[in-house]
Motif scaffolding. Structure first.
Motif, PDB file in Angstrom:
ATOM      1  N   LYS A 232       0.825  -1.197   0.000  1.00  0.00           N
ATOM      2  CA  LYS A 232       0.000   0.000   0.000  1.00  0.00           C
ATOM      3  C   LYS A 232       0.868   1.260   0.000  1.00  0.00           C
ATOM      4  O   LYS A 232       1.990   1.241   0.491  1.00  0.00           O
ATOM      5  N   LYS A 233       0.288   2.365  -0.508  1.00  0.00           N
ATOM      6  CA  LYS A 233       1.088   3.588  -0.527  1.00  0.00           C
ATOM      7  C   LYS A 233       1.181   4.206   0.861  1.00  0.00           C
ATOM      8  O   LYS A 233       0.420   3.872   1.752  1.00  0.00           O
ATOM      9  N   ASN A 234       2.147   5.110   1.004  1.00  0.00           N
ATOM     10  CA  ASN A 234       2.391   5.798   2.291  1.00  0.00           C
ATOM     11  C   ASN A 234       2.720   4.819   3.427  1.00  0.00           C
ATOM     12  O   ASN A 234       2.319   5.016   4.573  1.00  0.00           O
ATOM     13  N   SER A 235       3.429   3.748   3.102  1.00  0.00           N
ATOM     14  CA  SER A 235       3.777   2.754   4.126  1.00  0.00           C
ATOM     15  C   SER A 235       5.048   3.132   4.864  1.00  0.00           C
ATOM     16  O   SER A 235       5.886   3.887   4.358  1.00  0.00           O
ATOM     17  N   PHE A 236       5.161   2.620   6.058  1.00  0.00           N
ATOM     18  CA  PHE A 236       6.419   2.807   6.807  1.00  0.00           C
ATOM     19  C   PHE A 236       6.565   1.673   7.809  1.00  0.00           C
ATOM     20  O   PHE A 236       5.588   0.988   8.138  1.00  0.00           O
ATOM     21  N   THR A 237       7.782   1.481   8.275  1.00  0.00           N
ATOM     22  CA  THR A 237       8.007   0.647   9.446  1.00  0.00           C
ATOM     23  C   THR A 237       8.923   1.430  10.371  1.00  0.00           C
ATOM     24  O   THR A 237       9.812   2.160   9.911  1.00  0.00           O
ATOM     25  N   ALA A 238       8.696   1.314  11.663  1.00  0.00           N
ATOM     26  CA  ALA A 238       9.526   2.024  12.634  1.00  0.00           C
ATOM     27  C   ALA A 238       9.946   1.059  13.726  1.00  0.00           C
ATOM     28  O   ALA A 238       9.185   0.165  14.110  1.00  0.00           O
TER      29      ALA A 238
END
Ligand code: CLR
Length: 395
Positions: A232-238
């Protein structure tokens, strides 16, 4: 019909805009986005100096870390707050206006002042354009009741590739909690503009950013357009870990910054919390009515331009913009003749302080003071000092 005509006209403007942008990139574009000529329907009547307010549209999430006694959980709350601002920062214009827009280029000394009043008490905002060439905005946001202060500054450096505008942000933010005398250095993501060829530009984040705390925790946030996990767009992991121990993850957060993300306790393998910027309420910013604003305040200064843009009147937009630009040019000339420099109202240039230097080193952050006209910090003494007669900038 008319709509189709408008669409065709827009398409025309888009292709000439794109062609122009690409020509510029070939013919040594300076990297200063304010020099870009965008088609009229993509012009926003909002000045870039206002964008600083995106940092605090959820004041209670901003102040939450101040009431958490555990330092690791405190760092997690700072990370959660940072992630909660991304939707406002990078996709709110898209959602409100139908596409990303080109903001007004603030003049030197332009101010945007306001406050949020809600269950978190009073949270105050000061945003000031501290440099015009290159454009740099500095800001501070504080809540006295909770003893929290955010400050930072940023400029942008842009470049073109075939279908995209790449923007590198230069600058950083520092979040401070009085009760623990704790600082968090926050680095800023690079971004690019997608959807240009369709005439519907929007922001996508890339690369990674860090939040480094003086208490010894690091958060690392990795951004990806179409997420490798979710697609999906605008994904991130932190991930959040004790500094220097990247493999020893305490907490992880993943999802989409414009949709839902979930927070995990990695050691106990439990889901702690999930957050959706879509359903969380923003607190509206209160600003003084136009007639009570000072002359350097953004909405008052740009009033005529904003009105003309709203009316789709490009000729008046041009003449009103020129009035401001010419007055600015005159001021700079005067200063030059007198060997003076415009005095910033609330911020000053500093040499890097020791605490900041240590945090920056931890995450490999380089201050590029030469690209922002200096390293800018909130100047408490200036804030406390009475206004000079010739600088009646506030109500
Ligand atoms: C400003 C600082 C904020 C975060 C932020 C969000 C969107 C960015 C903006 C910053 C800088 C200006 C920007 C904008 C997106 C589009 C716009 C890069 C980094 C440029 C100038 C517009 C180019 C024109 C296209 C829309 C065609 O905290």
């Amino acid at each position: 019909g008319e709509a189709a005509g408008v669409a065709a006209a827009n398409k025309g403007s888009w292709s000439s805009f794109l062609k122009y942008s690409l020509d510029q990139s070939i013919a040594s574009f300076s990297g200063d986005l304010s020099s870009l000529t965008a088609p009229p329907f993509i012009l926003s009547s909002t000045s870039l100096v206002e964008y600083s307010s995106y940092w605090a549209e959820h004041p209670s999430i901003l102040v939450a870390p101040a009431s958490e006694p555990d330092p690791a959980k405190r760092a997690l709350l700072v990370l959660k707050w940072f992630l909660s601002t991304l939707k406002q920062q990078y996709s709110s214009r898209n959602e409100k206006l139908g596409s990303e827009k080109k903001p007004l280029n603030p003049f030197l000394g332009e101010l945007f002042l306001g406050k949020w009043e809600d269950e978190a008490g009073t949270t105050e905002l000061i945003s000031e354009q501290v440099s015009h060439h290159p454009p740099v905005t500095a800001y501070t946001i504080w809540n006295q009741k909770h003893g929290v202060r955010l400050q930072g500054y940023n400029g942008q450096k842009a470049s073109f590739s075939m279908r995209t505008i790449h923007v590198k942000q230069i600058g950083h933010a520092i979040y401070h909690i009085d009760a623990y005398n704790e600082d968090y250095l926050i680095t800023l993501p690079s971004l690019h503009i997608e959807g240009l060829v369709y005439g519907a530009p929007y922001v996508e984040l890339n690369t990674r950013t860090f939040i480094q705390s003086s208490s010894g925790y690091t958060s690392k946030i990795s951004y990806s357009g179409k997420g490798w996990v979710s697609g999906k767009k605008n994904s991130f992991t932190a991930t959040l870990y004790p500094e220097g121990k990247e493999k020893d993850i305490l907490y992880s957060i993943e999802g989409q910054w414009n949709d839902t993300f979930t927070i995990h306790d990695v050691k106990s393998k439990t889901e702690l919390d999930s957050y959706s910027p879509k359903t969380s309420q923003v607190t509206p910013l209160t600003i003084a009515p136009l007639d009570q604003q000072g002359e350097l305040e953004s909405r008052r200064a740009w009033r005529a331009v904003a009105e003309a843009i709203g009316n789709g009147d490009m000729e008046t937009t041009g003449t009103e913009k020129s009035k401001i630009e010419n007055a600015q040019r005159e001021l700079r000339k005067q200063e030059k003749d007198e060997g003076k420099e415009w005095e910033r109202r609330y911020f000053s240039r500093v040499e890097a302080d020791e605490m900041f230097g240590r945090l920056a080193e931890r995450v490999g952050y380089q201050v590029e003071a030469d690209k922002t006209g200096g390293l800018w910090r909130w100047d408490e003494a200036k804030y406390q000092a009475p206004l000079k007669e010739d600088r009646k900038t506030e109500p």
